[in-house]
Every structure is written in C-alpha cells, then in structure tokens.
Design a protein around this motif. Sequence first.
Motif, short mmCIF file in Angstrom:
data_model
loop_
_atom_site.label_atom_id
_atom_site.label_comp_id
_atom_site.label_asym_id
_atom_site.label_seq_id
_atom_site.Cartn_x
_atom_site.Cartn_y
_atom_site.Cartn_z
N MET A 1 -5.19 16.02 64.26
CA MET A 1 -5.22 17.47 64.14
C MET A 1 -4.53 18.09 65.34
N SER A 2 -3.67 19.06 65.16
CA SER A 2 -2.96 19.67 66.27
C SER A 2 -3.93 20.47 67.13
N GLN A 3 -3.54 20.64 68.42
CA GLN A 3 -4.40 21.40 69.32
C GLN A 3 -4.55 22.83 68.84
N ARG A 4 -3.46 23.39 68.28
CA ARG A 4 -3.51 24.79 67.82
C ARG A 4 -4.52 24.96 66.71
N ILE A 5 -4.51 24.02 65.74
CA ILE A 5 -5.45 24.12 64.62
C ILE A 5 -6.87 23.86 65.10
N ALA A 6 -7.01 22.92 66.02
CA ALA A 6 -8.35 22.55 66.48
C ALA A 6 -9.06 23.72 67.13
N LEU A 7 -8.31 24.63 67.73
CA LEU A 7 -8.92 25.78 68.37
C LEU A 7 -9.67 26.65 67.39
N PHE A 8 -9.35 26.57 66.12
CA PHE A 8 -9.98 27.42 65.12
C PHE A 8 -11.17 26.76 64.44
N ALA A 44 -13.60 12.84 59.24
CA ALA A 44 -13.26 12.40 57.89
C ALA A 44 -12.51 13.46 57.11
N ILE A 45 -12.85 14.72 57.33
CA ILE A 45 -12.27 15.80 56.53
C ILE A 45 -11.17 16.55 57.29
N ALA A 46 -10.97 16.24 58.56
CA ALA A 46 -10.01 16.97 59.39
C ALA A 46 -8.61 17.05 58.80
N PRO A 47 -8.05 15.97 58.20
CA PRO A 47 -6.70 16.10 57.63
C PRO A 47 -6.60 17.17 56.54
N LEU A 48 -7.66 17.33 55.76
CA LEU A 48 -7.66 18.38 54.75
C LEU A 48 -7.68 19.76 55.40
N LEU A 49 -8.53 19.95 56.39
CA LEU A 49 -8.60 21.23 57.08
C LEU A 49 -7.28 21.54 57.78
N ALA A 54 -2.34 24.68 58.07
CA ALA A 54 -0.89 24.74 58.25
C ALA A 54 -0.24 25.56 57.14
N GLN A 55 -0.79 25.48 55.93
CA GLN A 55 -0.26 26.25 54.81
C GLN A 55 -0.73 27.70 54.81
N ASN A 56 -1.85 27.94 55.49
CA ASN A 56 -2.44 29.29 55.52
C ASN A 56 -2.74 29.66 56.97
N PRO A 57 -1.69 29.86 57.77
CA PRO A 57 -1.91 30.06 59.21
C PRO A 57 -2.67 31.33 59.55
N ASP A 58 -2.77 32.27 58.61
CA ASP A 58 -3.49 33.51 58.89
C ASP A 58 -5.00 33.38 58.65
N ILE A 59 -5.42 32.26 58.04
CA ILE A 59 -6.85 32.06 57.78
C ILE A 59 -7.43 31.20 58.90
N LYS A 268 -18.12 36.19 51.94
CA LYS A 268 -17.43 37.38 52.44
C LYS A 268 -15.91 37.26 52.27
N HIS A 269 -15.43 36.05 52.07
CA HIS A 269 -13.98 35.83 51.99
C HIS A 269 -13.69 35.05 50.71
N VAL A 270 -13.91 35.72 49.57
CA VAL A 270 -13.88 35.04 48.28
C VAL A 270 -12.50 34.48 47.96
N SER A 271 -11.46 35.26 48.18
CA SER A 271 -10.12 34.79 47.84
C SER A 271 -9.73 33.59 48.68
N ASN A 272 -10.09 33.60 49.95
CA ASN A 272 -9.82 32.44 50.81
C ASN A 272 -10.60 31.22 50.34
N ALA A 273 -11.86 31.44 49.94
CA ALA A 273 -12.69 30.34 49.45
C ALA A 273 -12.12 29.76 48.16
N GLN A 274 -11.69 30.62 47.24
CA GLN A 274 -11.08 30.14 46.00
C GLN A 274 -9.83 29.32 46.30
N ARG A 275 -9.03 29.78 47.23
CA ARG A 275 -7.81 29.07 47.58
C ARG A 275 -8.13 27.70 48.16
N PHE A 276 -9.15 27.64 49.03
CA PHE A 276 -9.51 26.38 49.66
C PHE A 276 -10.06 25.37 48.65
#
Length: 354
Positions: A1-8, A44-49, A54-59, A268-276
């Motif tokens: 996992m990249s350091q940038r993603i890990a921060l979130f 175990a799940i980090a590659p998915l996250l 990476a595909q949704n950098p604003d989330i 609270k974030h239904v559209s993001n949850a549906q996308r995930f």
Amino acid sequence: MSQRIALFFIFLVMASKVIAETTVLPTIWEADRLTIYSATDLNAIAPLLDTFSAQNPDIKLEYREFNTQELDRAIRAKPLADQPDVVISSAVDLQVRLVNDGYAQPVFGEAVEALPSWANWRNEVIGFTYEPIVFVYNKQAFEEKTVPLTHESLASAMRIDDDFFIHKVGSYDARRSGIGYLVATQDEVTSSISGRLQESLGRARTQVYGQTSMLLDDIASGTLIFGYNLLGSYSFAREKRDSRIGVVIPQDYALVVSRAVFISKQAKHVSNAQRFVNFLISKEGQEVIAKKSELMALTPDIDALLSRQNIQDQTINFHPIPLGPALMVYLDDSKRRRFIKAWESALLSINEDQ
C-alpha cells in the motif's frame, strides 16, 4: 500500500482494547468519505482498499478492524446516526441477523444480480469471497505420519495415536469466536460424525483460540501440530510464505464461507458505499482479490492460485454456507446455550488459559 493511501486508513483493532486510533482531520469534506467497519485483517484486504482509493482519490477511507463478535456488538451499540457506511465480516450468521434486524439497505448493480443465490440475500447482504474451511498441519511433525485428509480420518487418527496429538491440536473457541461458532454449528448441520469428532478433539485436549493468526503462529512453531476448521484464506496466504505449514482442504466435505458485506441503512455516504461494494464483486475487484490479496475470489473465471476455480478443480465436496434466515437458527439464545453446553461437554478438558 502506498504511503499516500495509507494516510487515509484509520486502523482500530478491537480485540480486547483499542490499540491505536487516528483522528480524521476536520478539513476533509464529509461527502468525500467512506467508513468501513470490518472483521478482516487489514493486511489481507489492503490491496482492495488501495486499488479502490487509487480509482477514487477524492474518497477518503476510514477502515476500522474488529473481531467478528466485537464487530456485531459495536454495530448494535452505536446509535443509528453514527453507523458506518459499510460492514464486512466472515461471521455470516451475525451479518444476516443484522440485516434481518433492519441495519442494511439494498445494493444495486448488475454485478449483484449475477451473484450465485447462496451469496446474496435480498440484495442486502452479499458474499464477495469463496473461503474453504481447512485443516492446517506442521510439516516437520508429519514427516513420518499420514496427514488426515477427511474429517473421519482425523477423528480416527486422534483416537488411535492419542500420544501424538495430545495438547497439540488447535481450533477456534466457539464461545468467543464468531467464525468459530459458525463453522462448529455448520459442521453439525453438514456431518453425521461431528459429535464423534468433537469427542476426539476433547480427548486430544484441543487448545482453543480467538484469532486465526495466533493459531497459525503456534502451528508453524510446533507448539501445535494440527489446526482444525481454520479459514482457508488466511491459511493459504500463510502457507505461501511459511514453508513450515501445510494446508488440506478436507476431501469428504469442505464448508465454504463467503465474506459478507452490507451497506448500513443509515449510511452517510451511500453513493460511495454503493460504488465500493460493487467494486468488490466486479471482475476487476475479484481479480485484485485473487491475484493481490490474502483473501480468495468468488468469481470462478479468474485464473489465479487463490481463485475459486483453482480450488474446485480438485475432487472436493464443497458446501458453501448460504446467506439467509436459516443461519439465525443457532443464534437463538436457548439454541446457542444448548450447543455451547454440548460443545463444552465434548471438549471438557480444554485448557481454559488459551
């Protein structure tokens, strides 16, 4: 996992006490968040996250890790207004009960409709992995021994060679582990020899654990020589990087758990949850599971070591555990008490200190 993603990622282990907690900065826009509560190891799940981020950098992802029973309790203890967006657990019986009690909302998308019926209940709780329940053994201990390949041969081996197995077998604690209770009850539903096997486990003074990682550690070190009814995903992942252990998919039958996910009704974030959630069951998401993660993919057409197809090419009688109301039978309080009493009676000599 990249350091940038890990921060979130906010990683909160809820085993018995909080290990670490990072506060999300108030400058992050509320609409650009996704909160995930999960009984899945972060590694175990980090590659998915990572791929989803990476595909949704604003989330900005907030990921909190629990064990299965503590996740269920955490969801029930939280006010509806404070529920996470997405809930993930391998204890599918507890997930189904939460959905039945009104904690979920439907998931929409073509990928949902294409799921096998056993991995989808009411479009509200869906399975996205295919994880057999397996035997794990210490290779050095079995150099001159025959490794049991079926439940019946295991019961017989523990009875005949009791000096070899005594105090050296490990399994989940059905009293404390959600996945442990699930597979123990499903064993009873599936197998006519489950009672005899439990008695053999008791005679072997089986050691019981709340976490797969601790079981695998002790099998690898030789503290244990055999592990019964372990999650295949974590076991296969450990086998790949640790030559001291071997994994057996039981040849007579193998229960299969599909890690289940739902979107909270009060998300609270239904559209993001549906996308995930749609990403998890998409072809791309399944490829990430099969090729990069320590989980095991549901989709059968992924050509990778940990995919469903590669496992099913073996002559194994697989029993996927269907998502649905039948799973709640053993969650009835009186039924649970009776089962645990019988389980404790069969494994009467279990070392309670484990």
